[in-house]
Scaffold this motif. Structure first.
Motif, PDB file in Angstrom:
ATOM      1  N   LEU A 156      -2.473 -13.454  -9.093  1.00  0.00           N
ATOM      2  CA  LEU A 156      -2.586 -13.829  -7.687  1.00  0.00           C
ATOM      3  C   LEU A 156      -3.144 -12.657  -6.866  1.00  0.00           C
ATOM      4  O   LEU A 156      -3.972 -12.851  -5.980  1.00  0.00           O
ATOM      5  CB  LEU A 156      -1.226 -14.272  -7.141  1.00  0.00           C
ATOM      6  CG  LEU A 156      -0.734 -15.632  -7.637  1.00  0.00           C
ATOM      7  CD1 LEU A 156       0.742 -15.816  -7.349  1.00  0.00           C
ATOM      8  CD2 LEU A 156      -1.550 -16.757  -7.019  1.00  0.00           C
ATOM      9  N   ALA A 157      -2.717 -11.449  -7.191  1.00  0.00           N
ATOM     10  CA  ALA A 157      -3.186 -10.267  -6.455  1.00  0.00           C
ATOM     11  C   ALA A 157      -4.660  -9.972  -6.703  1.00  0.00           C
ATOM     12  O   ALA A 157      -5.376  -9.576  -5.783  1.00  0.00           O
ATOM     13  CB  ALA A 157      -2.334  -9.053  -6.836  1.00  0.00           C
ATOM     14  N   ALA A 215       5.582 -11.235 -13.406  1.00  0.00           N
ATOM     15  CA  ALA A 215       4.728 -10.066 -13.165  1.00  0.00           C
ATOM     16  C   ALA A 215       3.258 -10.394 -13.456  1.00  0.00           C
ATOM     17  O   ALA A 215       2.364 -10.032 -12.677  1.00  0.00           O
ATOM     18  CB  ALA A 215       5.193  -8.889 -14.014  1.00  0.00           C
ATOM     19  N   ALA A 216       2.997 -11.079 -14.544  1.00  0.00           N
ATOM     20  CA  ALA A 216       1.612 -11.440 -14.898  1.00  0.00           C
ATOM     21  C   ALA A 216       1.037 -12.445 -13.899  1.00  0.00           C
ATOM     22  O   ALA A 216      -0.131 -12.330 -13.503  1.00  0.00           O
ATOM     23  CB  ALA A 216       1.563 -12.006 -16.313  1.00  0.00           C
ATOM     24  N   ASP A 271       0.768 -18.407   1.245  1.00  0.00           N
ATOM     25  CA  ASP A 271       0.720 -16.946   1.253  1.00  0.00           C
ATOM     26  C   ASP A 271       1.782 -16.349   0.332  1.00  0.00           C
ATOM     27  O   ASP A 271       1.927 -15.138   0.253  1.00  0.00           O
ATOM     28  CB  ASP A 271       0.880 -16.411   2.675  1.00  0.00           C
ATOM     29  CG  ASP A 271       2.211 -16.796   3.306  1.00  0.00           C
ATOM     30  OD1 ASP A 271       2.969 -17.584   2.706  1.00  0.00           O
ATOM     31  OD2 ASP A 271       2.493 -16.303   4.413  1.00  0.00           O
ATOM     32  N   LYS A 272       2.512 -17.179  -0.372  1.00  0.00           N
ATOM     33  CA  LYS A 272       3.541 -16.713  -1.314  1.00  0.00           C
ATOM     34  C   LYS A 272       2.861 -16.328  -2.622  1.00  0.00           C
ATOM     35  O   LYS A 272       2.364 -17.182  -3.348  1.00  0.00           O
ATOM     36  CB  LYS A 272       4.599 -17.785  -1.576  1.00  0.00           C
ATOM     37  CG  LYS A 272       5.254 -18.325  -0.335  1.00  0.00           C
ATOM     38  CD  LYS A 272       6.057 -17.286   0.383  1.00  0.00           C
ATOM     39  CE  LYS A 272       6.779 -17.909   1.564  1.00  0.00           C
ATOM     40  NZ  LYS A 272       7.450 -16.970   2.387  1.00  0.00           N
ATOM     41  N   THR A 273       2.799 -15.036  -2.891  1.00  0.00           N
ATOM     42  CA  THR A 273       2.065 -14.553  -4.067  1.00  0.00           C
ATOM     43  C   THR A 273       2.925 -13.692  -4.979  1.00  0.00           C
ATOM     44  O   THR A 273       2.400 -12.991  -5.832  1.00  0.00           O
ATOM     45  CB  THR A 273       0.823 -13.753  -3.633  1.00  0.00           C
ATOM     46  OG1 THR A 273       1.248 -12.661  -2.825  1.00  0.00           O
ATOM     47  CG2 THR A 273      -0.155 -14.622  -2.862  1.00  0.00           C
ATOM     48  N   VAL A 287       3.058 -23.713  -6.019  1.00  0.00           N
ATOM     49  CA  VAL A 287       2.328 -23.905  -7.271  1.00  0.00           C
ATOM     50  C   VAL A 287       1.198 -22.882  -7.311  1.00  0.00           C
ATOM     51  O   VAL A 287       0.469 -22.723  -6.341  1.00  0.00           O
ATOM     52  CB  VAL A 287       1.730 -25.328  -7.371  1.00  0.00           C
ATOM     53  CG1 VAL A 287       0.795 -25.449  -8.563  1.00  0.00           C
ATOM     54  CG2 VAL A 287       2.831 -26.365  -7.458  1.00  0.00           C
ATOM     55  N   ALA A 288       1.069 -22.183  -8.425  1.00  0.00           N
ATOM     56  CA  ALA A 288      -0.053 -21.260  -8.629  1.00  0.00           C
ATOM     57  C   ALA A 288      -0.880 -21.778  -9.793  1.00  0.00           C
ATOM     58  O   ALA A 288      -0.332 -22.245 -10.793  1.00  0.00           O
ATOM     59  CB  ALA A 288       0.447 -19.853  -8.930  1.00  0.00           C
ATOM     60  N   VAL A 289      -2.204 -21.691  -9.658  1.00  0.00           N
ATOM     61  CA  VAL A 289      -3.115 -22.130 -10.716  1.00  0.00           C
ATOM     62  C   VAL A 289      -4.096 -21.000 -10.987  1.00  0.00           C
ATOM     63  O   VAL A 289      -4.659 -20.419 -10.067  1.00  0.00           O
ATOM     64  CB  VAL A 289      -3.870 -23.418 -10.302  1.00  0.00           C
ATOM     65  CG1 VAL A 289      -4.866 -23.833 -11.378  1.00  0.00           C
ATOM     66  CG2 VAL A 289      -2.890 -24.549 -10.025  1.00  0.00           C
TER      67      VAL A 289
END
Length: 184
Positions: free
Chosen positions: A114-115, A108-109, A91-93, A136-138
């Motif tokens: 993610l949003a 920011a991007a 839930d960390k976005t 990790v975000a993909v």
């Protein structure tokens, strides 16, 4: 004499300010050496040990002065939807900012992606340092990003709230927890 003392104070303040800026933005950061198969791991849905995913073009920075200064970027051919079927979502976005000179990581991007749902975030390592998780975000375009984020225990520990029984014991001074130590 008074002008001379004022000049010394001004020059000293400028030098101290410049040194603080340099140390915060450049001084403490080091490039992270590539560790194939260990740089990008995700926690499976069953909560087991993190599993590596396929990645390339990995670059990362870290600083020993704080457990939340780690940032990394990579590319992958695995889509966020494919990853979500196998790995634990986070839930960390809101990624933490990186220094401007680490150009691949634009918090920011990444946060905007993610949003709007064009990227997803995953739990990589729980308690990589006490109270800190690796996230990790993909994105749908195959770009990946990694940062460290305080978990619930870390937020409580650092804001002075009573940590409670649900958190692992805090390591003694000078004692570092094993990377990836799981909550008990």
């Amino acid at each position: 004499m008074g002008k001379f003392l004022a000049l010394i104070l001004i020059v000293s303040a400028l030098a101290a300010g410049g040194a603080m800026y340099y140390l915060q933005v450049y001084g403490f950061y080091d490039e992270v050496a590539l560790q194939p198969g260990r740089d990008v791991v995700l926690v499976p849905l069953d909560g087991g040990e993190g599993q590596p995913i396929a990645y390339s073009d990995f670059e990362a920075i870290d600083a020993g002065s704080s457990p939340i200064r780690y940032r990394a970027c990579f590319t992958t051919k695995v889509s966020p939807d494919e990853l979500a079927q196998v790995f634990t979502l986070s839930d960390k976005t809101e990624p933490r900012n990186a220094p401007d000179w680490f150009e691949c990581f634009d918090a920011a991007a990444i946060g905007a992606k993610l949003a709007d749902g064009t990227a997803r975030s995953f739990l990589s390592v729980k308690n990589i340092s006490y109270g800190v998780d690796r996230i990790v975000a993909v994105t749908g375009e195959g770009r990946g990003y990694v940062w460290h984020e305080l978990n619930d225990c870390g937020q409580k520990a650092y804001d002075g709230t009573v940590v409670g029984e649900e958190c692992p014991p805090r390591p003694e001074a000078g004692e570092a927890p094993e990377a990836g130590q799981a909550d008990e």
